[in-house]
Motif scaffolding. Sequence first.
Motif: not given
Length: 283
Positions: A147, A201-202, A205-206, A217, A220-221, A223-224
């Motif tokens: 990232m 984090c979510g 990320r969103d 997507r 930002v793995e 954060l996922t």
Amino acid sequence: VVGIFAILATAACIGVAGTRPWEHRKASRLSARIVDLAQLPSLAITNGTSAADLHPEGVLTWLRGQDFNKATEKALLEHPMVKAAEAGTMPLEAVRLVLLEEYSIEKSDLRSMAAALARFGDQDASRNFFLSSADGENVALKDLVAMAKVLGMSKADLDVYQPMPEAHAYSAYLAQLSNYGGAAAIAAGFAVNFPAWGRMCGRIRDALVKPPYSLSRSDVEFLTYFADPIPGYDESATAVIAEGMANGETPASIRSSVKLLQGYEKMFWDTVWKKAKSGTNSH
């Protein structure tokens, strides 16, 4: 006669209780203080639940109901950084700072989990928990480097960055717990803290996958990885708490550690956001 007066004078100074007058006053004040403390509500009783009566299965619910945890979760829910991200006004520098700080944190936490595994690995639940935690830190570290590259930072940039003391407090305290604290304190700290960290984090990320940031997507793995809940995590943590309490850890001592970790969690986000707003370049 002189000898008799000397004996009487000494007796007067010592007093009937066998103590000198000034010592008697000190003892009286101490006794009064002990009585005052005895009349206070027990520190082991918080939010109507006595820590002494808790079984391992009830510790996480009890901790999550504590005022300090509610305050932390409320502060993070309304944190200006995540609100700015959702409004599209958060500078990407804030995310870069998260990654720069987390690079140092992940490496430290990986070593902390190795230390905890070495200390508590002879017990089944603790061995599984800390081995899984170490594996998780390793995966997260790889996702972080990927990232960072998306946001224009090389591994060399990550390596030379000097972490901010306030942002590193959580990791430093985790290292202390892993080397000198108890397994239950760590497991409970993770189980209580991870949902708050994961929500941050979510939400970020969103926001990042929407305009004006428009990252993918896969970008930002990192954060996922933290945003998605881990099935069965509470059960795993509770099993470690049971082992820790069997070895002498108490709900009160566990609470003390969790409270500090939650405070350091908020400190992390506050510190990152403050620097991001200042416009100081992270490189």
